[in-house]
Design an enzyme around this catalytic site. Structure first.
Site, PDB file in Angstrom:
ATOM      1  N   GLY A  12       0.774  -1.230   0.000  1.00 45.20           N
ATOM      2  CA  GLY A  12       0.000   0.000   0.000  1.00 45.20           C
ATOM      3  C   GLY A  12       0.808   1.285   0.000  1.00 45.20           C
ATOM      4  N   LEU A 106      -9.377  -7.824 -13.864  1.00 43.43           N
ATOM      5  CA  LEU A 106     -10.811  -7.561 -13.787  1.00 43.43           C
ATOM      6  C   LEU A 106     -11.495  -7.945 -15.098  1.00 43.43           C
ATOM      7  CD1 LEU A 106     -10.592  -4.115 -11.993  1.00 43.43           C
ATOM      8  CD2 LEU A 106     -11.433  -6.246 -10.989  1.00 43.43           C
ATOM      9  N   HIS A 123       0.929   1.041 -13.559  1.00 41.91           N
ATOM     10  CA  HIS A 123       1.697  -0.103 -14.040  1.00 41.91           C
ATOM     11  C   HIS A 123       3.158   0.272 -14.223  1.00 41.91           C
ATOM     12  CE1 HIS A 123       2.523  -3.945 -15.739  1.00 41.91           C
ATOM     13  NE2 HIS A 123       2.875  -3.453 -16.899  1.00 41.91           N
ATOM     14  N   ASP A 163      -3.471  -3.828 -19.191  1.00 43.35           N
ATOM     15  CA  ASP A 163      -2.424  -2.817 -19.348  1.00 43.35           C
ATOM     16  C   ASP A 163      -2.375  -2.211 -20.742  1.00 43.35           C
ATOM     17  OD1 ASP A 163      -0.353  -4.817 -17.189  1.00 43.35           O
ATOM     18  OD2 ASP A 163      -1.770  -3.247 -16.697  1.00 43.35           O
ATOM     19  N   GLU A 192       6.582   5.847  -9.075  1.00 41.83           N
ATOM     20  CA  GLU A 192       5.174   5.443  -8.915  1.00 41.83           C
ATOM     21  C   GLU A 192       4.431   6.366  -7.957  1.00 41.83           C
ATOM     22  OE1 GLU A 192       5.652   1.456  -7.540  1.00 41.83           O
ATOM     23  OE2 GLU A 192       5.276   0.605  -9.514  1.00 41.83           O
TER      24      GLU A 192
HETATM   25  N1  LIG Z   1      -9.106  -5.792 -16.968  1.00 38.92           N
HETATM   26  C1  LIG Z   1      -7.983  -5.331 -16.378  1.00 38.92           C
HETATM   27  N2  LIG Z   1      -7.676  -5.738 -15.129  1.00 38.92           N
HETATM   28  C2  LIG Z   1      -6.549  -5.273 -14.543  1.00 38.92           C
HETATM   29  C3  LIG Z   1      -5.674  -4.415 -15.229  1.00 38.92           C
HETATM   30  C4  LIG Z   1      -6.034  -3.996 -16.551  1.00 38.92           C
HETATM   31  O1  LIG Z   1      -5.319  -3.202 -17.203  1.00 38.92           O
HETATM   32  N3  LIG Z   1      -7.191  -4.485 -17.083  1.00 38.92           N
HETATM   33  N4  LIG Z   1      -4.472  -4.024 -14.635  1.00 38.92           N
HETATM   34  C5  LIG Z   1      -4.055  -4.914 -13.570  1.00 38.92           C
HETATM   35  C6  LIG Z   1      -2.819  -4.602 -12.816  1.00 38.92           C
HETATM   36  N5  LIG Z   1      -1.778  -5.438 -13.376  1.00 38.92           N
HETATM   37  C7  LIG Z   1      -0.789  -4.767 -14.012  1.00 38.92           C
HETATM   38  O2  LIG Z   1      -0.756  -3.523 -13.992  1.00 38.92           O
HETATM   39  C8  LIG Z   1      -1.852  -6.855 -13.289  1.00 38.92           C
HETATM   40  C9  LIG Z   1      -2.044  -7.444 -12.049  1.00 38.92           C
HETATM   41  C10 LIG Z   1      -2.125  -8.834 -11.960  1.00 38.92           C
HETATM   42  C11 LIG Z   1      -2.029  -9.632 -13.073  1.00 38.92           C
HETATM   43  C12 LIG Z   1      -2.173 -11.113 -12.951  1.00 38.92           C
HETATM   44  O3  LIG Z   1      -1.664 -11.886 -13.752  1.00 38.92           O
HETATM   45  N6  LIG Z   1      -2.925 -11.504 -11.910  1.00 38.92           N
HETATM   46  C13 LIG Z   1      -3.238 -12.946 -11.684  1.00 38.92           C
HETATM   47  C14 LIG Z   1      -3.073 -13.288 -10.218  1.00 38.92           C
HETATM   48  C15 LIG Z   1      -1.686 -12.880  -9.757  1.00 38.92           C
HETATM   49  C16 LIG Z   1      -1.587 -12.957  -8.246  1.00 38.92           C
HETATM   50  O4  LIG Z   1      -2.628 -13.136  -7.587  1.00 38.92           O
HETATM   51  O5  LIG Z   1      -0.440 -12.808  -7.756  1.00 38.92           O
HETATM   52  C17 LIG Z   1      -4.697 -13.170 -12.033  1.00 38.92           C
HETATM   53  O6  LIG Z   1      -5.483 -12.204 -11.970  1.00 38.92           O
HETATM   54  O7  LIG Z   1      -4.980 -14.346 -12.280  1.00 38.92           O
HETATM   55  C18 LIG Z   1      -1.825  -9.047 -14.310  1.00 38.92           C
HETATM   56  C19 LIG Z   1      -1.747  -7.640 -14.425  1.00 38.92           C
HETATM   57  C20 LIG Z   1      -5.159  -5.096 -12.567  1.00 38.92           C
HETATM   58  N7  LIG Z   1      -6.263  -5.650 -13.269  1.00 38.92           N
HETATM   59  N1  GAR Z   2       0.722  -4.751 -12.558  1.00 35.53           N
HETATM   60  C1  GAR Z   2       0.627  -3.845 -11.450  1.00 35.53           C
HETATM   61  C2  GAR Z   2       1.851  -3.975 -10.580  1.00 35.53           C
HETATM   62  O1  GAR Z   2       2.676  -4.822 -10.784  1.00 35.53           O
HETATM   63  N2  GAR Z   2       1.914  -3.106  -9.574  1.00 35.53           N
HETATM   64  C3  GAR Z   2       3.012  -3.146  -8.658  1.00 35.53           C
HETATM   65  O2  GAR Z   2       2.484  -3.406  -7.384  1.00 35.53           O
HETATM   66  C4  GAR Z   2       3.204  -2.615  -6.442  1.00 35.53           C
HETATM   67  C5  GAR Z   2       2.258  -2.216  -5.358  1.00 35.53           C
HETATM   68  O3  GAR Z   2       2.999  -1.645  -4.322  1.00 35.53           O
HETATM   69  P1  GAR Z   2       2.209  -1.006  -3.083  1.00 35.53           P
HETATM   70  O4  GAR Z   2       1.233  -2.057  -2.592  1.00 35.53           O
HETATM   71  O5  GAR Z   2       3.304  -0.691  -2.109  1.00 35.53           O
HETATM   72  O6  GAR Z   2       1.500   0.214  -3.590  1.00 35.53           O
HETATM   73  C6  GAR Z   2       3.738  -1.423  -7.180  1.00 35.53           C
HETATM   74  O7  GAR Z   2       5.033  -1.133  -6.773  1.00 35.53           O
HETATM   75  C7  GAR Z   2       3.712  -1.825  -8.619  1.00 35.53           C
HETATM   76  O8  GAR Z   2       5.021  -1.982  -9.099  1.00 35.53           O
END
Ligand SMILES: Nc1nc2c(c(=O)[nH]1)N[C@@H](CN(C=O)c1ccc(C(=O)N[C@@H](CCC(=O)O)C(=O)O)cc1)CN2
Ligand code: GAR
Length: 206
Positions: A12, A106, A123, A163, A192
């Site tokens: 967070g 999502l 991201h 993304d 970030e």
């Molecule tokens: N529909 C969308 N959903 C999300 C987006 C987006 O652009 N469109 N961004 C992500 C955040 N993200 C990268 O920025 C990201 C986070 C997680 C994953 C992923 O592969 N998650 C897995 C589970 C991984 C875990 O629990 O450790 C999953 O969902 O199965 C990919 C991209 C947020 N959502």
């Molecule tokens: N695809 C999205 C992703 O990888 N986000 C990553 O999760 C961290 C959350 O940190 P935080 O919980 O300390 O904010 C962020 O540092 C960012 O790099």
């Protein structure tokens, strides 16, 4: 007064940047009405509690244990956010949803439930590079392999394709030959914490 909802999964620190920005007026006339996590151990939940912000947790594991699907999870998450947000903000308008390290993809089910609410995501990569999880680690490996010379951080709108939503803000981050993965992560995290605030402000002031 604008009111936003922040989704998290981890420590967070980006949520904290938003909390601080709302408190010190960097994001003026704005409050965080609800923090939602898909992981019950997320320290960001504690940050929210310290800041007096309502929290809600919904884990995929609890849904799977109940025999529910990912689609059920997303539908329940959307309705829970609406209910918890309304309850904790006296039915304020939801002006923005921010994904701040929210590690769950999502589905269109969720996105359709908020088609009039902007949703942005932070991201740690440049547009079109290293979509998905572990973007920093993959950028570091690509640098070591001579494939990239830099990386970056972006705030983008959230669409079904992960993304690949329209870019709101992007900042390039150099990778140094002397970098370790940890030093690169530290440099990226510092970027970030600024860009997530500027990205939220950009949407809230449209
Ligand atoms: N529909 C969308 N959903 C999300 C987006 C987006 O652009 N469109 N961004 C992500 C955040 N993200 C990268 O920025 C990201 C986070 C997680 C994953 C992923 O592969 N998650 C897995 C589970 C991984 C875990 O629990 O450790 C999953 O969902 O199965 C990919 C991209 C947020 N959502
Ligand atoms: N695809 C999205 C992703 O990888 N986000 C990553 O999760 C961290 C959350 O940190 P935080 O919980 O300390 O904010 C962020 O540092 C960012 O790099």
């Amino acid at each position: 007064m604008k009111t936003i909802c922040v989704l998290i999964s981890g420590s967070g620190t980006n949520l904290q940047a938003l909390i601080d920005a709302c408190a010190n007026g960097t994001i003026p006339d704005t409050r965080i009405g609800l923090v939602v996590s898909n992981r019950s151990a997320a320290y960001g939940l504690e940050r929210a509690r310290i800041a007096g912000i309502a929290t809600f947790t919904q884990t995929l594991k609890s849904h799977k244990d109940a025999g529910k699907t990912r689609a059920d999870f997303d539908a329940d998450l959307a309705s829970s956010i609406r209910a918890e947000f309304a309850k904790n903000t006296n039915n304020a308008a939801l002006d923005l949803i921010v994904l701040a390290g929210f590690m769950h993809i999502l589905s269109p089910v969720f996105l359709a439930a908020f088609e009039t609410t902007p949703i942005i995501n932070l991201h740690p990569a440049l547009p079109g590079q290293f979509d998905g999880a572990n973007a920093i680690g993959r950028a570091y490996e690509a640098f070591q392999a001579g494939v990239v010379s830099e990386t970056g951080v972006m705030v983008h709108r959230v669409i079904a394709e992960v993304d690949r939503g329209d870019v709101v803000l992007v900042e390039r981050v150099p990778i140094l030959a002397s970098d370790t993965l940890e030093s690169l992560e530290q440099r990226i995290h510092e970027v970030e914490h600024g860009i997530i605030v500027r990205g939220a402000l950009a949407i809230l002031t449209l």
